[in-house]
Motif scaffolding. Structure first.
Motif, short mmCIF file in Angstrom:
data_model
loop_
_atom_site.label_atom_id
_atom_site.label_comp_id
_atom_site.label_asym_id
_atom_site.label_seq_id
_atom_site.Cartn_x
_atom_site.Cartn_y
_atom_site.Cartn_z
N MET A 41 0.83 -1.20 0.00
CA MET A 41 0.00 0.00 0.00
C MET A 41 0.87 1.25 0.00
SD MET A 41 -3.05 -1.23 -0.13
CE MET A 41 -4.15 0.11 0.32
N ASN A 44 2.26 1.68 -3.54
CA ASN A 44 1.38 1.71 -4.70
C ASN A 44 0.12 2.56 -4.55
OD1 ASN A 44 2.91 -0.24 -6.36
ND2 ASN A 44 2.31 -1.71 -4.79
N VAL A 45 -0.16 3.05 -3.36
CA VAL A 45 -1.37 3.85 -3.14
C VAL A 45 -0.97 5.19 -2.52
CG1 VAL A 45 -3.57 3.99 -1.92
CG2 VAL A 45 -2.77 1.79 -2.80
N ASP A 46 -1.42 6.27 -3.13
CA ASP A 46 -1.13 7.60 -2.59
C ASP A 46 -1.85 7.79 -1.25
OD1 ASP A 46 0.43 8.31 -4.70
OD2 ASP A 46 -1.18 9.30 -5.81
N CYS A 47 -1.09 8.23 -0.24
CA CYS A 47 -1.68 8.51 1.06
C CYS A 47 -2.05 9.99 1.09
CB CYS A 47 -0.68 8.17 2.17
SG CYS A 47 -1.38 8.20 3.84
N GLU A 90 -8.03 -1.66 1.98
CA GLU A 90 -7.72 -0.47 1.19
C GLU A 90 -8.53 0.73 1.66
OE1 GLU A 90 -7.09 0.62 -3.48
OE2 GLU A 90 -8.96 -0.40 -2.96
N TYR A 93 -7.12 1.95 4.97
CA TYR A 93 -5.84 2.62 4.75
C TYR A 93 -6.05 4.05 4.23
CZ TYR A 93 -1.23 3.55 2.69
OH TYR A 93 -0.03 4.13 2.35
N LYS A 94 -6.91 4.20 3.21
CA LYS A 94 -7.15 5.51 2.61
C LYS A 94 -7.89 6.44 3.56
CE LYS A 94 -7.15 4.07 -2.25
NZ LYS A 94 -7.95 3.95 -3.50
N CYS A 97 -5.43 7.82 5.99
CA CYS A 97 -4.61 8.82 5.30
C CYS A 97 -5.35 10.15 5.19
CB CYS A 97 -4.24 8.33 3.91
SG CYS A 97 -2.96 7.05 3.88
#
Length: 206
Positions: A41, A44-47, A90, A93-94, A97
């Motif tokens: 994460m 690969n995933v913008d926080c 996911e 997590y987002k 963030c």
């Protein structure tokens, strides 16, 4: 070529090499491939922070998308989501963030037990921050701190690919993190998730 592929591209290599053969044509069991766990994460995933949500949360101690603030076992500000049946890793997590917060981590086994007691209960699963593996063991992606070996249910021996962490419903086994492959991420849901406010580890030690 064999050693280079295994070292430089372990995930791809593990997908390609399924069986090993001898000249006599006998098929042997699959080659055991040790693929390092990575910060999936985080990489690969913008926080992304959401200033509107942050202002709302820190002003009202709640958010328009549900959930409330509370003071945790460690004296820090925490967020507890609203109750739902569909919180994926996911999404959790987002959401953390967006509030400039993070899925929980701990630096010692004693801290982990206190956190576990405060959020796990007897009827819920919970998500935790990501870890990665290196030759010295498992480490938190957020601050590079090494996990205490007693935190893990299976020493992550079954998770050689990307995976995320959670504690199981009912606390079986007690005080243990469990891994689940990211391929199952959208099939795994929790009723609640928790976010903790960030404290720089260097500041915390002063």
């Amino acid at each position: 070529m064999y050693m280079c592929g295994k070292r430089e591209a372990p995930v791809v290599f593990g997908k390609v090499v399924v069986y090993k053969f001898r000249i006599d044509g006998y098929v042997y069991p699959p080659v055991k491939i040790e693929v390092p766990r990575i910060c999936n994460m985080n990489q690969n995933v913008d926080c992304r922070q959401n200033r509107t949500m942050m202002n709302e949360f820190y002003t009202t101690k709640a958010t328009s998308f549900g959930g409330t603030a509370f003071t945790g076992w460690d004296g820090k500000l925490w967020y507890k989501s609203e109750w739902a049946l569909n919180h994926t890793y996911e999404y959790a997590y987002k959401s953390c963030c967006a509030l400039n917060m993070y899925l929980p981590i701990t630096t010692t086994f004693d801290e982990f037990k206190k956190l576990y007691d405060s959020i796990n209960g007897s009827t819920v699963d919970n998500y935790y921050g990501e870890t990665y593996s290196n030759p010295e063991g498992e480490r938190w992606c957020r601050n590079d701190a090494k996990l205490h070996v007693d935190m893990t249910a299976d020493n992550f021996s079954l998770s050689h690919e990307r995976s995320f962490l959670y504690t199981r419903r009912g606390g079986k086994p007690l005080y243990k993190l469990t891994t689940l492959m990211f391929s199952h991420m959208f099939d795994t849901r929790v009723n609640y998730f928790y976010c903790e406010s960030y404290v720089d580890p260097n500041e915390a030690q002063k």
